[in-house]
Design an enzyme around this catalytic site. Sequence first.
Site, PDB file in Angstrom:
ATOM      1  CE  LYS A 171      68.371  34.492  67.386  1.00  0.00           C
ATOM      2  NZ  LYS A 171      67.176  33.870  66.762  1.00  0.00           N
ATOM      3  CB  SER A 225      66.917  43.656  59.259  1.00  0.00           C
ATOM      4  OG  SER A 225      66.990  43.643  60.675  1.00  0.00           O
ATOM      5  CD  GLU A 227      64.590  48.411  62.788  1.00  0.00           C
ATOM      6  OE1 GLU A 227      64.082  47.579  62.006  1.00  0.00           O
ATOM      7  OE2 GLU A 227      63.940  49.088  63.599  1.00  0.00           O
ATOM      8  N   GLY A 229      71.275  44.833  62.735  1.00  0.00           N
ATOM      9  CA  GLY A 229      72.738  44.899  62.636  1.00  0.00           C
ATOM     10  C   GLY A 229      73.290  46.146  63.334  1.00  0.00           C
ATOM     11  CD  GLU A 246      78.008  39.274  54.902  1.00  0.00           C
ATOM     12  OE1 GLU A 246      77.500  39.885  53.953  1.00  0.00           O
ATOM     13  OE2 GLU A 246      79.228  39.079  54.995  1.00  0.00           O
ATOM     14  CB  CYS A 280      70.313  39.569  51.410  1.00  0.00           C
ATOM     15  SG  CYS A 280      71.446  38.290  50.872  1.00  0.00           S
ATOM     16  CD  GLU A 379      66.236  43.874  52.544  1.00  0.00           C
ATOM     17  OE1 GLU A 379      66.177  44.093  53.763  1.00  0.00           O
ATOM     18  OE2 GLU A 379      67.066  43.103  52.031  1.00  0.00           O
TER      19      GLU A 379
END
Length: 475
Positions: A171, A225, A227, A229, A246, A280, A379
């Site tokens: 996806k 992100s 959040e 994850g 990741e 990242c 970030e």
Amino acid sequence: MKTDLLIGNEWRGTAKRYCLTNPATEERLAEVAEAGEAEVDAAVQAARACLDSKAWRELPPRKRGQLLYRIAELLEQRSPEIAEVETKNNGKPLFESKIDVAMAVETFRYYAGWADKLTGDTLPVSGSFFTYTLREPVGVVGAIVPWNFPLNLASWKVAPALAAGCTVVLKPAHETPLTALLLGDIAVAAGLPPGALNVVPGPGATAGAALVRHPLVDKIAFTGSTEVGQWIMREAAATVKRVTLELGGKSPNMIFADADLPAAVRGAQNGIFYGKGEVCAAGSRLLVEQAVHDQVVEQLADRAKKLTPGDPFDKNTRLGTIVSKRQQETILSYIAAGEKEGARLVAGGKPAKVNGKGYYVEATVFDGAKPGMKIVDEEIFGPVLSVLTFADEAEGIQLANRSMYGLAAGIWTKDVQKAHRVARAIKAGTVWVNTYNFYDPAAPFGGYKFSGFGRDLGREALDNYTELKTVWVGL
Ligand code: NAD
């Protein structure tokens, strides 16, 4: 190019389609089929059927490797076209897209070589037994990737998963599905059996969530992100899915007074402005030893001012456009917060347009940044650098580790002992010494702390796509 869903080697249209915008021209780029729950289910069923079929389970590993080599070859042949599509969709300069495609080619080649080298062990147990381990594919993998390196990050998951004998439902990010669809097209042309790789563009909250919840998906390989994850990790518990994450970063790039300063300043610049800072591992916190602070900031501000945003297709452009208007707004809100919280803007800070269009942001440098400020702690995912100072090695390490994240770090020093000492002390999955932002399929990449767990790339990534079975034979 193909804009439908790839399910079981067939291109399927959907009633619902959505528009992509070229972020540099603000023009409509393509209309793509959008997967919902039903389409994700069809893709998972196709992946499952392939996994259990002779076409995949009984395929000799070396043959699997050959298919991956073929994918690499076709990617390489079509690389000019793929790089162009990536730049139109993401807004990164064309030379960066070319690097991305080359890395994806290398990643497929690297894992093609692993396909027939996944071995178990024989174990020296007590008693009269022959005991050994087998490495078996973990099953159907749901690979969910972000928009910053659309093809490249897809290859980091798809290549090792296929090499290990898994099947994949990929996806891509809602904003950037085009090169994932090209990869699907190439996989079919390479001769991958139906269902081995399926590609289902769609929003995270619907298509992504359906993949995470699906009982026939064995593992989620996620990049995105922190959040999202965290949500995936919670949700995956219901079906005890394997998960690798990741996630985000706020990586420290440390310049010591004894560094080769011109090289360190160039490294600081590339560390934050490559990929428009939508990286990242971006070195978004620059930690500078007090004694060289003024020179470093002056040189860096000069360089940032010269790094003007440009047309991503111009060969001289080194700063492309932000991926979307929404992301541009997020970045600008961080810049406003930095000014409000008292950091000193020494370069950039404003949105920009090229030929009257696009979601560009100037290369931005804040001096006098302090822990506790949003631009230091959070970030941003844009071309915004926060400069902090430290008095000595101990304070530098303490500042570097003062973050919820632990993805990467940079160290600039000519003192070899200090370099290794600091590399050990920093809590991050990758440490670059006198360099920054280098990747290779052989080098594992992933995070400590809130930057996630599990590793992409390297031999270690294969562990994420295999189950270990122990067999005891009584003698
Ligand atoms: P994101 O988390 O919003 O989206 C990432 C992917 O997850 C997209 O495909 C999205 O559609 C999907 N998604 C969103 N909500 C979901 C849900 N509820 N269920 C399932 N899938 C869902 O991240 P983004 O904004 O696309 O990317 C930026 C983030 O990615 C940054 O935080 C960046 O640091 C991180 N990133 C990490 C790495 C790494 O290797 N650690 C690499 C690149 C980017």
